[in-house]
Scaffold this motif. Sequence first.
Motif, PDB file in Angstrom:
ATOM      1  N   VAL A  26       0.575  -0.929   0.220  1.00  0.00           N
ATOM      2  CA  VAL A  26      -0.209   0.073  -0.140  1.00  0.00           C
ATOM      3  C   VAL A  26       0.970   0.818  -0.111  1.00  0.00           C
ATOM      4  O   VAL A  26       0.336   2.426  -0.772  1.00  0.00           O
ATOM      5  N   ALA A  30       0.925   3.949  -2.741  1.00  0.00           N
ATOM      6  CA  ALA A  30       0.399   5.205  -3.013  1.00  0.00           C
ATOM      7  C   ALA A  30       1.045   6.483  -3.255  1.00  0.00           C
ATOM      8  O   ALA A  30       0.996   7.163  -3.578  1.00  0.00           O
ATOM      9  N   TRP A  33       2.199   6.372  -7.308  1.00  0.00           N
ATOM     10  CA  TRP A  33       0.860   6.274  -7.779  1.00  0.00           C
ATOM     11  C   TRP A  33       1.371   8.269  -8.429  1.00  0.00           C
ATOM     12  O   TRP A  33       0.907   7.839  -9.497  1.00  0.00           O
ATOM     13  N   SER A  34       0.506   8.910  -7.750  1.00  0.00           N
ATOM     14  CA  SER A  34       0.710  10.223  -7.989  1.00  0.00           C
ATOM     15  C   SER A  34       1.012  10.589  -6.438  1.00  0.00           C
ATOM     16  O   SER A  34       0.952   9.934  -5.172  1.00  0.00           O
ATOM     17  N   GLU A  35       0.758  11.632  -6.597  1.00  0.00           N
ATOM     18  CA  GLU A  35       0.876  13.030  -5.418  1.00  0.00           C
ATOM     19  C   GLU A  35      -0.255  13.322  -4.772  1.00  0.00           C
ATOM     20  O   GLU A  35      -0.423  13.192  -3.421  1.00  0.00           O
ATOM     21  N   TRP A  36      -1.571  12.889  -5.229  1.00  0.00           N
ATOM     22  CA  TRP A  36      -2.570  12.725  -4.424  1.00  0.00           C
ATOM     23  C   TRP A  36      -2.937  11.714  -3.406  1.00  0.00           C
ATOM     24  O   TRP A  36      -3.477  11.918  -2.483  1.00  0.00           O
ATOM     25  N   THR A  37      -2.377  10.484  -4.359  1.00  0.00           N
ATOM     26  CA  THR A  37      -2.078   9.170  -3.259  1.00  0.00           C
ATOM     27  C   THR A  37      -1.557   9.470  -2.117  1.00  0.00           C
ATOM     28  O   THR A  37      -2.327   9.143  -1.221  1.00  0.00           O
ATOM     29  N   LEU A  40      -3.125  11.840   0.360  1.00  0.00           N
ATOM     30  CA  LEU A  40      -3.899  10.767   1.016  1.00  0.00           C
ATOM     31  C   LEU A  40      -3.749  10.181   1.835  1.00  0.00           C
ATOM     32  O   LEU A  40      -4.248   9.872   3.299  1.00  0.00           O
ATOM     33  N   LEU A  41      -2.546   9.274   2.102  1.00  0.00           N
ATOM     34  CA  LEU A  41      -2.002   8.238   2.774  1.00  0.00           C
ATOM     35  C   LEU A  41      -1.461   8.860   3.887  1.00  0.00           C
ATOM     36  O   LEU A  41      -1.860   8.575   5.244  1.00  0.00           O
ATOM     37  N   TRP A 148       8.195  11.091  -6.683  1.00  0.00           N
ATOM     38  CA  TRP A 148       8.173   9.874  -5.321  1.00  0.00           C
ATOM     39  C   TRP A 148       9.303   9.412  -5.379  1.00  0.00           C
ATOM     40  O   TRP A 148      10.005   8.148  -4.694  1.00  0.00           O
TER      41      TRP A 148
END
Length: 278
Positions: A26, A30, A33-37, A40-41, A148
């Motif tokens: 996970v 996360a 995958w993207s700055e948004w995931t 949120l993480l 990332w």
Amino acid sequence: MEQHQPKKELNNLQQRLLAGIIGGAVFIGAIYWSEWTFFLLFLALTVLGVLEFYRLLSSRGFQPNRVLGVVLGAGLYVCGFAVERGALSSDWLLLLPPVAFLVLVAELYRKKENPFTNVALTLLGVLYIAAPFTLLHVLAFLPERYSWQIILGVMFLIWSSDTGAYAAGKTFGKNKLFPRISPGKTWEGWAGGVVLSLAVAWLLAQFYADLTLFQWLGVAVLVSVFGVLGDLVESMLKRSLEVKDSGTLIPGHGGILDRFDSLLLVIPFLVAFLALLP
């Protein structure tokens, strides 16, 4: 008539392995995958971590202001992300000090015992947990875009430092590192963590070009030093509150603070190192 045998519960080692595999997948997913995931993480970790800290304190009779503490911590985190992403002016961060001072005002109406202790512990939760996770955005956007590579690289170095320390400590450990706080840690284990993290830093530099070899090696040294200190700080917290684990959220691993104690103390030093010595 056929009888069904009761299923055996997973033992602690199996729980740790399963949670580690799922959690690692996970995390890596996360962050990659993207700055948004990624956002949120760590927003979830910020809120859950602050709440876990306040729950620990409440179990020993302290009365921090959970609502304002979570609002302030989450607000700091969200503003930090928006500012580093370029979606919000840094002037908006000036709203945070007034919100922090509202903790003092709110204590007038809560009618709790030891009001200034409550205020101090409320703000400590924000400083100890929300502030480092907010500074993580500075690392994520050091190249002026979402990287990332830097975030994942830091996580890999923390994991490698922990792994090297565990293996070397089990094999060669004799001299206690800090017996008053953590009797299981040894100097030999710490040295093993340093060696493995430096090796992983060299490997990262071959594939992750967002930092230079010098920077990756510097990050590895800081992770090795302040990661173990972060672990000791959290152990000191648990000893002072007379608890074994900070929580039970992660099966076999404890709570948020148990899993991210090293990262929380490492982040401010990494930000200073990479921002001031590019």
